[in-house]
Design a protein around this motif. Structure first.
Motif, PDB file in Angstrom:
ATOM      1  N   ASP A 137      -6.058   6.727  -8.490  1.00  0.00           N
ATOM      2  CA  ASP A 137      -6.555   5.984  -7.341  1.00  0.00           C
ATOM      3  C   ASP A 137      -5.828   4.626  -7.324  1.00  0.00           C
ATOM      4  OD1 ASP A 137      -8.065   5.494  -5.151  1.00  0.00           O
ATOM      5  OD2 ASP A 137      -9.983   5.931  -6.128  1.00  0.00           O
ATOM      6  N   LEU A 138      -5.952   3.907  -6.226  1.00  0.00           N
ATOM      7  CA  LEU A 138      -5.391   2.559  -6.189  1.00  0.00           C
ATOM      8  C   LEU A 138      -6.118   1.693  -7.211  1.00  0.00           C
ATOM      9  CD1 LEU A 138      -5.184   1.927  -2.327  1.00  0.00           C
ATOM     10  CD2 LEU A 138      -3.363   2.683  -3.856  1.00  0.00           C
ATOM     11  N   GLU A 193       0.803   3.840  -3.101  1.00  0.00           N
ATOM     12  CA  GLU A 193       0.371   5.218  -2.825  1.00  0.00           C
ATOM     13  C   GLU A 193       1.456   6.225  -3.214  1.00  0.00           C
ATOM     14  OE1 GLU A 193      -2.928   4.638   0.722  1.00  0.00           O
ATOM     15  OE2 GLU A 193      -0.829   5.018   1.252  1.00  0.00           O
ATOM     16  N   ASN A 194       2.696   5.852  -2.941  1.00  0.00           N
ATOM     17  CA  ASN A 194       3.821   6.690  -3.322  1.00  0.00           C
ATOM     18  C   ASN A 194       3.894   6.837  -4.846  1.00  0.00           C
ATOM     19  OD1 ASN A 194       6.625   7.369  -3.977  1.00  0.00           O
ATOM     20  ND2 ASN A 194       6.927   7.221  -1.768  1.00  0.00           N
ATOM     21  N   CYS A 207       1.371   6.491  -6.897  1.00  0.00           N
ATOM     22  CA  CYS A 207       0.205   7.316  -7.275  1.00  0.00           C
ATOM     23  C   CYS A 207       0.573   8.793  -7.214  1.00  0.00           C
ATOM     24  CB  CYS A 207      -0.973   7.071  -6.328  1.00  0.00           C
ATOM     25  SG  CYS A 207      -1.889   5.566  -6.684  1.00  0.00           S
ATOM     26  N   GLU A 208       1.220   9.163  -6.132  1.00  0.00           N
ATOM     27  CA  GLU A 208       1.605  10.561  -5.936  1.00  0.00           C
ATOM     28  C   GLU A 208       2.508  11.032  -7.073  1.00  0.00           C
ATOM     29  OE1 GLU A 208       3.757  12.236  -2.293  1.00  0.00           O
ATOM     30  OE2 GLU A 208       2.099  11.032  -1.492  1.00  0.00           O
ATOM     31  N   ILE A 224      -2.588   0.839 -10.423  1.00  0.00           N
ATOM     32  CA  ILE A 224      -3.037   2.225 -10.337  1.00  0.00           C
ATOM     33  C   ILE A 224      -4.155   2.450 -11.335  1.00  0.00           C
ATOM     34  CG2 ILE A 224      -2.301   4.621 -10.744  1.00  0.00           C
ATOM     35  CD1 ILE A 224       0.510   3.687  -9.809  1.00  0.00           C
ATOM     36  N   LYS A 277       0.840  -1.204   0.000  1.00  0.00           N
ATOM     37  CA  LYS A 277       0.000   0.000   0.000  1.00  0.00           C
ATOM     38  C   LYS A 277       0.873   1.252   0.000  1.00  0.00           C
ATOM     39  CE  LYS A 277      -4.413   1.497   1.765  1.00  0.00           C
ATOM     40  NZ  LYS A 277      -4.381   2.405   2.936  1.00  0.00           N
TER      41      LYS A 277
END
Lengths: 289, 289
Positions: free
Chosen positions: B265-266, B85-86, B88-89, B250, B81
């Motif tokens: 988003d994930l 998330e990293n 995604c950023e 992603i 996760k």
């Protein structure tokens, strides 16, 4: 949480293998395992010994406040010789011969284990040069470039034959293919390479060297410098070689399409492979300067 | 030569990491270190504990004469996760936006460390399926395919848009691109894929899924089966998706080229990531059957 030595050794080994060429501070490990730096030092001595004994590489320790430890992947010359000789045997099989004197290498280049080992071989000769990025041209050289880059801890840049929408704006050059003498195009995304980078060029096959010469030309557009050229297989019987300094693992000495015969030999790799002790001495000298 | 436990732990860790999914017999290690099998067993228990605790994976032990130990790479859901998330950023940065709603991913795909981690993420969900080979299409998906294949211990096969002399004879198909509706060609070397293979398809980006559908069509020509489909980024706002079952890290939920905005988003990855304990139970059941 607190770690016992045995658990630390396993995790540190994994961590170092995953971070080749990184300088890792002793404090990082001390915090990670909630252990004293003196214990970490002892762990590193054990790991270093095992790495050297088993031909995995070595650990360089840099003293001082900004110091730490660095894992240098390195292959011994004996192990390299066995590997390349084995590869020669595989490559000399006559069923690899394709029209035009080319060789079918797709199966070898499709084997991640072989590809990784080739990457480690190149990292062993280029590990002590300053390299910012590994460059190759699509498609065959890509896995080799990633394998080398992984061991050198640098990114990969891929030159293409055509520009793609997903690359953004690009720089393109024309070059003359060495063997067919035809004019061809090479394209590199503008964003993908920084001005002045030191670049290691990697490719799977070199005949006259036209493709590699094309890559050198495109580097000039970025004011980048060639830090080295590595090819898996070089073909010997070319009228004139367009590239001077390169390192090859395998040399194709004779290809007879009619008789379906291939003769291969070791490339010039072993002129460049240093002993692990030489590398250590060299680094020590650099540090003293 | 005789090894002490500490040296054995370092070398065994390296060996297991270099041979994911291989079944290694205890005798192999006993011979390698000139040690008793009981000591090797104890070593493996230590390594297994450290691997599980540190999110490296686990070791499966298979009892009996044909038994041994197998390293299963696996990432914990918490670590996965944080990583996604990293990512995604990084991907949501507006400067990545290219004409046509495409994204510039070249820097991410050019980073061997990120690529390896993505490979490990996929290996963690596909590790318990029967997979003979990983397939991708040139060029962008290639590093991802190798990273996954490396952790799954299988070869890579690369589909091309055009046939090359260095590939030998090929099979080619036409397919309709999902987003542009244009007819395109895909080519695969005949020698590179065996009939009936179970194939994991990996690609970097999926819009409507036309390219992946093309790969599925070419698999049919080889009587091969799709064992799974993994994409790094899927784009959501497509009229109709041509591919049903896939795993994405992603999801691009909104791309506004005019306003230069990207929303991500994930992906659906976490619906598929199992706990390491589930995998172990499953393997135990399979062994009992």
């Amino acid at each position: 949480m607190k770690f016992r030595r045995s658990g630390r050794l396993v995790d540190m080994t994994n961590y170092l293998l995953e971070h080749p060429q990184h300088l890792v501070s002793l404090s990082y490990f001390a915090d990670r395992y909630d252990s004293a730096k003196s214990s970490i030092s002892e762990d590193l001595t054990i790991i270093k010994q095992a790495f050297e004994q088993q031909g995995i590489g070595t650990l360089l320790t840099v003293a001082g406040a900004a110091g730490g430890v660095r894992y240098i992947p390195h292959i011994g010359s004996q192990e390299a010789k066995v590997f390349i000789e084995n590869l020669c045997e595989q490559i000399a099989k006559p069923e690899r011969l394709l029209p035009g004197g080319y060789l079918y290498l797709t199966d070898i280049l499709g084997n991640p284990k072989l590809v990784n080992q080739i990457g480690k071989l190149y990292a062993s000769v280029y590990g002590d040069r300053e390299i910012d990025v590994v460059m190759t041209v699509a498609t065959k050289g890509i896995p080799l470039a990633y394998a080398v880059a992984n061991y050198l801890n640098v990114p990969v840049v891929i030159v293409r034959r055509d520009s793609k929408v997903t690359e953004g704006s690009t720089v393109s050059i024309n070059y003359v293919s060495g063997s067919t003498k035809r004019i061809q195009t090479m394209v590199l995304a503008k964003r993908s390479l920084q001005e002045g980078s030191k670049v290691l060029i990697i490719d799977d096959f070199m005949k006259a060297g036209g493709t590699i010469n094309g890559m050198i030309s495109i580097l000039e557009e970025f004011n980048a410098k060639v830090a080295g050229i590595g090819v898996l297989v070089e073909s010997e019987n070319t009228e004139e070689r367009l590239v001077d300094e390169y390192i090859s693992l395998i040399k194709l000495t004779c290809v007879d399409v009619k008789e379906k015969q291939i003769q291969v030999d070791l490339g010039n790799y072993f002129h460049f492979l240093k002993d692990i002790k030489e590398i250590k001495n060299q680094v020590d000298e650099e540090l003293e300067e």
